[in-house]
Design a protein around this motif. Structure first.
Motif, PDB file in Angstrom:
ATOM      1  N   ALA A   1      -2.853  13.107   2.234  1.00 50.29           N
ATOM      2  CA  ALA A   1      -2.697  11.653   2.344  1.00 50.29           C
ATOM      3  C   ALA A   1      -3.990  11.006   2.822  1.00 50.29           C
ATOM      4  N   THR A   2      -4.705  11.716   3.676  1.00 50.54           N
ATOM      5  CA  THR A   2      -5.999  11.203   4.145  1.00 50.54           C
ATOM      6  C   THR A   2      -6.984  11.092   3.001  1.00 50.54           C
ATOM      7  N   GLU A   3      -7.027  12.098   2.147  1.00 56.33           N
ATOM      8  CA  GLU A   3      -7.912  12.053   0.978  1.00 56.33           C
ATOM      9  C   GLU A   3      -7.524  10.907   0.049  1.00 56.33           C
ATOM     10  N   ALA A   4      -6.225  10.653  -0.039  1.00 55.41           N
ATOM     11  CA  ALA A   4      -5.752   9.600  -0.944  1.00 55.41           C
ATOM     12  C   ALA A   4      -6.142   8.212  -0.478  1.00 55.41           C
ATOM     13  N   ARG A   5      -6.410   8.090   0.796  1.00 55.49           N
ATOM     14  CA  ARG A   5      -6.733   6.768   1.329  1.00 55.49           C
ATOM     15  C   ARG A   5      -8.140   6.703   1.914  1.00 55.49           C
TER      16      ARG A   5
ATOM     17  N   GLN B   1      -7.869   6.712 -10.276  1.00 55.43           N
ATOM     18  CA  GLN B   1      -7.255   7.918 -10.837  1.00 55.43           C
ATOM     19  C   GLN B   1      -7.182   9.023  -9.774  1.00 55.43           C
ATOM     20  N   PHE B   2      -8.280   9.209  -9.067  1.00 59.19           N
ATOM     21  CA  PHE B   2      -8.298  10.210  -7.990  1.00 59.19           C
ATOM     22  C   PHE B   2      -7.260   9.875  -6.928  1.00 59.19           C
ATOM     23  N   ARG B   3      -7.225   8.598  -6.565  1.00 59.47           N
ATOM     24  CA  ARG B   3      -6.284   8.176  -5.523  1.00 59.47           C
ATOM     25  C   ARG B   3      -4.833   8.464  -5.941  1.00 59.47           C
ATOM     26  N   GLY B   4      -4.504   8.121  -7.199  1.00 59.87           N
ATOM     27  CA  GLY B   4      -3.154   8.367  -7.684  1.00 59.87           C
ATOM     28  C   GLY B   4      -2.814   9.848  -7.721  1.00 59.87           C
ATOM     29  N   GLU B   5      -3.764  10.678  -8.102  1.00 55.56           N
ATOM     30  CA  GLU B   5      -3.527  12.126  -8.168  1.00 55.56           C
ATOM     31  C   GLU B   5      -3.229  12.690  -6.773  1.00 55.56           C
ATOM     32  N   GLN B   6      -3.964  12.220  -5.771  1.00 54.20           N
ATOM     33  CA  GLN B   6      -3.722  12.710  -4.412  1.00 54.20           C
ATOM     34  C   GLN B   6      -2.348  12.278  -3.917  1.00 54.20           C
TER      35      GLN B   6
ATOM     36  N   GLY C   1       6.957   8.141  18.159  1.00 56.84           N
ATOM     37  CA  GLY C   1       7.256   7.227  19.261  1.00 56.84           C
ATOM     38  C   GLY C   1       6.917   5.789  18.945  1.00 56.84           C
ATOM     39  N   GLN C   2       6.307   5.561  17.771  1.00 57.08           N
ATOM     40  CA  GLN C   2       6.073   4.207  17.303  1.00 57.08           C
ATOM     41  C   GLN C   2       6.893   4.067  16.027  1.00 57.08           C
ATOM     42  N   CYS C   3       6.684   2.966  15.331  1.00 62.38           N
ATOM     43  CA  CYS C   3       7.395   2.832  14.070  1.00 62.38           C
ATOM     44  C   CYS C   3       6.671   3.633  12.997  1.00 62.38           C
ATOM     45  N   CYS C   4       7.364   4.700  12.450  1.00 55.19           N
ATOM     46  CA  CYS C   4       8.785   4.994  12.576  1.00 55.19           C
ATOM     47  C   CYS C   4       9.010   6.507  12.482  1.00 55.19           C
ATOM     48  N   ASN C   5       8.218   7.236  13.240  1.00 58.63           N
ATOM     49  CA  ASN C   5       8.417   8.672  13.355  1.00 58.63           C
ATOM     50  C   ASN C   5       9.182   8.922  14.653  1.00 58.63           C
ATOM     51  N   PHE C   6      10.495   8.945  14.534  1.00 55.38           N
ATOM     52  CA  PHE C   6      11.348   9.023  15.722  1.00 55.38           C
ATOM     53  C   PHE C   6      11.589  10.468  16.161  1.00 55.38           C
ATOM     54  N   ASN C   7      11.519  11.406  15.230  1.00 57.53           N
ATOM     55  CA  ASN C   7      11.927  12.787  15.499  1.00 57.53           C
ATOM     56  C   ASN C   7      10.765  13.767  15.518  1.00 57.53           C
ATOM     57  N   ARG C   8       9.582  13.275  15.786  1.00 59.04           N
ATOM     58  CA  ARG C   8       8.368  14.086  15.935  1.00 59.04           C
ATOM     59  C   ARG C   8       8.079  14.945  14.710  1.00 59.04           C
ATOM     60  N   ILE C   9       8.104  14.297  13.573  1.00 62.55           N
ATOM     61  CA  ILE C   9       7.722  14.960  12.325  1.00 62.55           C
ATOM     62  C   ILE C   9       6.225  15.219  12.348  1.00 62.55           C
ATOM     63  N   ASP C  10       5.841  16.418  11.980  1.00 64.32           N
ATOM     64  CA  ASP C  10       4.424  16.790  11.984  1.00 64.32           C
ATOM     65  C   ASP C  10       4.151  17.647  10.747  1.00 64.32           C
ATOM     66  N   THR C  11       3.514  17.060   9.757  1.00 64.82           N
ATOM     67  CA  THR C  11       3.215  17.756   8.510  1.00 64.82           C
ATOM     68  C   THR C  11       1.701  17.688   8.258  1.00 64.82           C
TER      69      THR C  11
ATOM     70  N   ASN D   1       0.824  -1.202   0.000  1.00 61.48           N
ATOM     71  CA  ASN D   1       0.000   0.000   0.000  1.00 61.48           C
ATOM     72  C   ASN D   1       0.860   1.253   0.000  1.00 61.48           C
ATOM     73  N   PRO D   2       0.555   2.227  -0.865  1.00 60.20           N
ATOM     74  CA  PRO D   2       1.358   3.456  -0.892  1.00 60.20           C
ATOM     75  C   PRO D   2       1.292   4.224   0.415  1.00 60.20           C
ATOM     76  N   GLY D   3       0.161   4.148   1.108  1.00 53.43           N
ATOM     77  CA  GLY D   3       0.044   4.878   2.361  1.00 53.43           C
ATOM     78  C   GLY D   3       1.101   4.502   3.373  1.00 53.43           C
ATOM     79  N   SER D   4       1.549   3.246   3.336  1.00 52.62           N
ATOM     80  CA  SER D   4       2.544   2.799   4.310  1.00 52.62           C
ATOM     81  C   SER D   4       3.866   3.531   4.128  1.00 52.62           C
ATOM     82  N   PHE D   5       4.127   4.007   2.912  1.00 50.12           N
ATOM     83  CA  PHE D   5       5.395   4.690   2.660  1.00 50.12           C
ATOM     84  C   PHE D   5       5.311   6.163   3.050  1.00 50.12           C
ATOM     85  N   TYR D   6       4.132   6.632   3.369  1.00 48.80           N
ATOM     86  CA  TYR D   6       3.990   7.974   3.926  1.00 48.80           C
ATOM     87  C   TYR D   6       3.779   7.901   5.443  1.00 48.80           C
ATOM     88  N   ASP D   7       2.809   7.126   5.847  1.00 50.45           N
ATOM     89  CA  ASP D   7       2.370   7.164   7.239  1.00 50.45           C
ATOM     90  C   ASP D   7       3.470   6.806   8.226  1.00 50.45           C
ATOM     91  N   ALA D   8       4.187   5.723   7.955  1.00 53.45           N
ATOM     92  CA  ALA D   8       5.104   5.196   8.970  1.00 53.45           C
ATOM     93  C   ALA D   8       6.129   6.225   9.405  1.00 53.45           C
TER      94      ALA D   8
END
Length: 649
Positions: A569-573, A583-588, A552-562, A537-544
Motif C-alpha cells: 500500500a505504501t508503494e501504491a501511494r 498504471q503502476f499505482r493501480g497494479e499495486q 485506537g484511532q479511526c478505524c482500526n479498533f482491533n489492532r489489525i497489523d498487516t 482516494n483508494p488509500g483511505s479504503f485501506y489505511d483507515a
C-alpha cells in the motif's frame, strides 16, 4: 418537484452538465485545467469521473429566494465540533458549516483551489526514511515497546530508537529532504468569524492543532512541514512522494486564537471554546444532544471577493456567492422513526440515514422527494484478530464467505446498498485499480456467499487449532435500525452453522465510538460492525481500517497489523512512480485488495448510496458523495453550481 428538475429552459448551462455528456478523454482534460496544478493531475482520484449524483436538479438563478431558516435532522450526536478531533460523518456536516480548507472537491472528486487562489505541485523526489536519520532524535519507549515523544512523531526508526518529530522537520526541509512540495497562493481579504484576517501563517500553523490529536495518524502519515513564504504564500511539504497529496496534505484553517489558546480537546462549546472558521456560517448556540444553531457570516470572503475571484469559476451571472438561507438549525434526533415523523410534520426540512424501508413513501409523496448519490461509504465487520481463534485467517475467510451480502443489500437496505465484493467501492476505482470490473470478477468467488466453501475452511481451521465449537462472540454495532438488522442477519447466518454462536449488542453512536476506540477494546474479542465514509482516494479504503498507525484511532479498533500489505500500500501511494504512473499505482492497489481478501481482517459487507429525504419547499438540493458533507454541499457548492433555497409559500 417539477420546478427544479427541468433545466433545459434555465440559464444554468453548467460545466457539470457538460461533464455528464462528454467523453472520458475530455473529462480528464477539463479536470486537469480546473485543478490549478502544473501537471493537470487531480490526484484526488475522482477527477474526471462522471457526476455521481443521480437525477441531479438545477435551479433557475432568477427564481432563487433568499432568507429563512433551514432545519436539518441529524441522526447522531456531535462527538466534536472541531474537525481535528473527529472524522465522524454526522459531525462533519456541522464542522463544514464553520471551517474551510484551501481546496474543495466536487461530487466527483475533482480538486479546486478554495481559500487558495492556486494550489500547485512544484516538486516531487525520491526520499527514504533513512534520509531523515541525520535529523532524528532519541526517543523513550512505552510499556509495549513503542517509541514515544511529547511532540508529534512523524517518522520512527524503531531499530535505532530514534524519531523525527515536528521540531526537526523544518531542518530537513531546509536541507532539501522531503518527498513532495505544494505551494498555495491565498486569497487576500479572507477573515475569520472573530475578525482576524487569514494569512499564510494561519495555514502553516493550523497543522499544530492536529499534533497528537485523535486523528493525527491520518495527517502525519504524509505531512512533513508547512511554512509561510510571505503573507499570502505557503509551502506545504510531504515526507514522501505522495500520489494522494493533492487533497491529503491540506488541513482546515484555524485562527490564532484557536491555534494558541484552545486546549487538546479543540473547539467545542461543551468546553466553552467557540468554533471559529472562515466558513459561510458562524456558530451561535448548542444544546447538548438536542440542537445546534448557526447564522450566516456577514463578512464571508466569497461575498466580498465575488465568484470571479475563483479562477476556475465558469457559472452563470447572478449565481449566489454564498448560501442563501440566513440560519441553519441542526436538530439531533437519533431515532430514525422519530426523525422521519419530524420531516413528515414539517418540523425539519431534510434528513438522511432513515430506514430504507421508508424511501418508497418519500419517492411517491407529492410534498417530499429523495436525493440520491453513489457514495463512498461502506459497512464492514472487523474481527478481533489478536484473540483466538480469530487470529487464524481461515476462520475470518470462512466467515467472509458466509456473509449474505446480496440478501443484506436487497432485503435490509431495499436496494439502496450494493454488495461489497471487493474492498474498494467504485467511487475510488479510477486511481485504485487497473480494471475495476476485472478486480470484482476475480475477487467475487471469495466474497460471494458460499456455505460449502466456508464450511470446508472453518472445519480445517477448528481441527488444526483444536477449537471447541460453537465459537461464541458478539457483534457490536451502533443503534440504527437497518444496521442492527444487518448485524442480526449475519449473526443468524453464522449461528445456523455448527461453528458459531453469535449474539448482537447495539449502542448509541457516540457511546459506541468511545467504546471501540478504547486502547484495551481489542482484547475483548468482539466483532465490530460499523459504517464508514471514505474519500475519493483508494488509500483511505485501506489505511483507515487496516493500518496499524490507525490503531485506537479511526478505524482500526482491533489492532489489525498487516505489515506486508502496508508495504505494498505504501508503494501504491508513497512513491514517485505512483505519483507519475497511474498504471503502476493501480497494479499495486490490485495487490492490496487481493491480499486483504486473503487475510480478511475486515469483511466489507455493502457499499452505500447517500439518500436524503426532504421537503419540496427546499428547492434545488442535491446530496453529496460522502455523508460528512451532505448538508454544507447542498447549501452552496460553486464547484458543481450547487445551491438550494427555501420556498415556503
Amino acid at each position: 418537484m417539477s420546478q427544479d428538475v427541468d433545466a433545459s429552459g434555465t440559464p444554468t448551462v453548467s460545466r457539470r452538465r457538460m461533464l455528464q455528456t462528454t467523453g472520458a478523454a475530455t473529462l480528464t482534460a477539463l479536470a486537469g485545467c480546473n485543478t490549478g496544478t502544473n501537471d493537470g493531475a487531480s490526484s484526488g482520484g475522482g477527477g474526471g469521473a462522471p457526476d455521481p449524483v443521480r437525477e441531479r436538479v438545477d435551479v433557475d438563478v432568477d427564481e432563487i429566494q433568499e432568507g429563512g431558516t433551514l432545519r436539518f435532522g441529524l441522526g447522531a450526536g456531535i462527538d466534536s465540533f472541531d474537525p481535528s478531533y473527529s472524522t465522524s460523518a454526522p459531525a462533519g456536516n456541522v464542522q463544514e458549516l464553520v471551517y474551510e480548507q484551501i481546496i474543495t472537491q466536487d461530487a466527483a472528486g475533482t480538486v479546486y483551489p478554495w481559500l487558495a487562489k492556486s494550489w500547485e505541485r512544484v516538486d516531487v523526489q525520491e526520499v527514504e526514511d533513512g534520509d531523515y536519520e541525520p535529523y532524528m532524535v532519541s526517543a523513550d519507549t512505552d510499556d509495549d515497546g513503542n517509541l514515544v515523544a511529547d511532540e508529534q512523531i512523524i517518522i520512527r526508526n524503531t531499530d535505532a530508537g530514534e524519531v523525527l518529530t515536528v521540531n526537526e522537520a523544518p531542518d530537513a526541509v531546509e536541507d532539501g529532504t522531503y518527498g513532495i512540495q505544494y505551494q498555495a497562493e491565498l486569497h487576500e481579504g479572507v477573515t475569520f468569524h472573530n475578525g482576524e484576517e487569514m494569512t499564510a501563517e494561519n495555514v502553516a500553523r493550523s497543522y499544530e492543532v492536529l499534533e497528537n490529536s485523535s486523528i493525527s495518524a491520518q495527517t502525519f502519515d504524509s505531512f512533513l512541514y508547512a511554512e509561510a513564504v510571505d503573507d499570502y504564500t505557503v509551502n506545504i511539504y510531504g515526507q514522501k512522494p505522495d500520489a494522494e497529496a493533492d487533497n491529503q496534505l491540506v488541513s482546515y484553517v484555524y485562527p490564532m486564537e484557536h491555534i494558541e489558546e484552545y486546549p487538546d480537546t479543540g473547539a467545542d462549546p461543551r468546553n466553552d471554546h467557540t468554533p471559529i472558521g472562515t466558513g459561510p456560517f458562524q456558530f451561535e448556540s448548542y444544546e447538548t444532544e438536542e440542537r445546534a444553531e448557526f447564522s450566516s457570516f456577514d463578512d464571508y470572503w466569497v461575498d466580498d471577493l465575488g465568484l470571479d475571484a475563483l479562477e476556475w469559476w465558469d457559472g452563470p451571472d447572478g449565481f449566489p456567492t454564498s448560501p442563501v438561507v440566513d440560519e441553519v438549525v441542526v436538530a439531533i434526533v437519533q431515532d430514525n422513526a422519530t426523525r422521519a415523523a419530524a420531516l413528515n410534520n414539517g418540523e425539519i426540512d431534510l434528513t438522511y440515514g432513515l430506514n430504507t424501508g421508508t424511501y418508497g413513501e418519500y419517492r411517491s409523496a407529492e410534498d417530499f422527494r429523495l436525493s440520491v448519490t453513489n457514495a463512498g461509504a461502506y459497512n464492514f465487520l472487523q474481527y478481533p484478530v489478536t484473540q483466538s481463534p480469530w487470529g487464524d485467517p481461515r476462520i475470518r475467510r470462512g466467515v467472509n464467505q458466509l456473509i449474505p451480502r446480496a440478501q443484506i443489500a436487497e432485503n435490509i437496505y431495499n436496494g439502496y446498498r450494493n454488495p461489497a465484493y471487493t474492498p474498494l467501492p467504485e467511487m475510488a476505482a479510477k486511481a485504485g485499480t487497473v480494471d475495476y470490473e476485472a478486480l470484482t470478477e476475480e475477487l467475487r468467488p471469495q466474497t460471494e456467499q458460499n456455505t460449502e466453501a466456508a464450511t470446508e475452511l472453518l472445519q480445517e481451521a477448528v481441527d488444526d487449532l483444536g477449537v471447541e465449537t460453537p465459537i461464541e462472540a458478539t457483534i457490536e454495532t451502533n443503534a440504527t435500525d437497518d444496521r442492527l438488522r444487518e448485524a442480526e442477519l449475519i449473526a443468524q447466518v453464522l449461528s445456523n452453522t455448527e461453528f458459531f454462536d453469535i449474539s448482537v449488542e447495539d449502542f448509541e453512536f457516540t457511546t459506541f465510538i468511545q467504546r471501540i476506540l478504547g486502547s484495551e477494546y481489542y482484547k475483548q474479542g468482539n466483532i465490530v460492525l460499523i459504517g464508514l465514509s471514505g474519500t475519493f482516494n483508494p488509500g483511505s479504503f485501506y489505511d483507515a481500517v487496516n493500518s496499524i498507525d490507525n490503531f485506537g484511532q479511526c478505524c482500526n479498533f482491533n489492532r489489525i497489523d498487516t505489515p506486508e500489505l502496508d508495504e505494498v500500500a505504501t508503494e501504491a501511494r508513497f512513491s514517485v512512480e505512483a505519483v507519475e504512473d497511474s498504471q503502476f499505482r493501480g497494479e499495486q492497489y490490485d495487490k492490496v485488495w487481493q491480499g486483504l481478501i486473503e487475510q480478511a481482517p475486515n469483511s466489507y459487507t455493502v457499499f452505500g448510496t447517500n439518500v436524503t429525504a426532504l421537503s419540496t419547499e427546499y428547492v434545488g438540493y442535491n446530496t453529496y458523495t460522502f455523508s460528512s458533507s451532505i448538508l454544507p454541499y447542498g447549501l452552496h457548492a460553486p464547484e458543481d453550481q450547487q445551491v438550494a433555497y427555501l420556498n415556503r409559500e
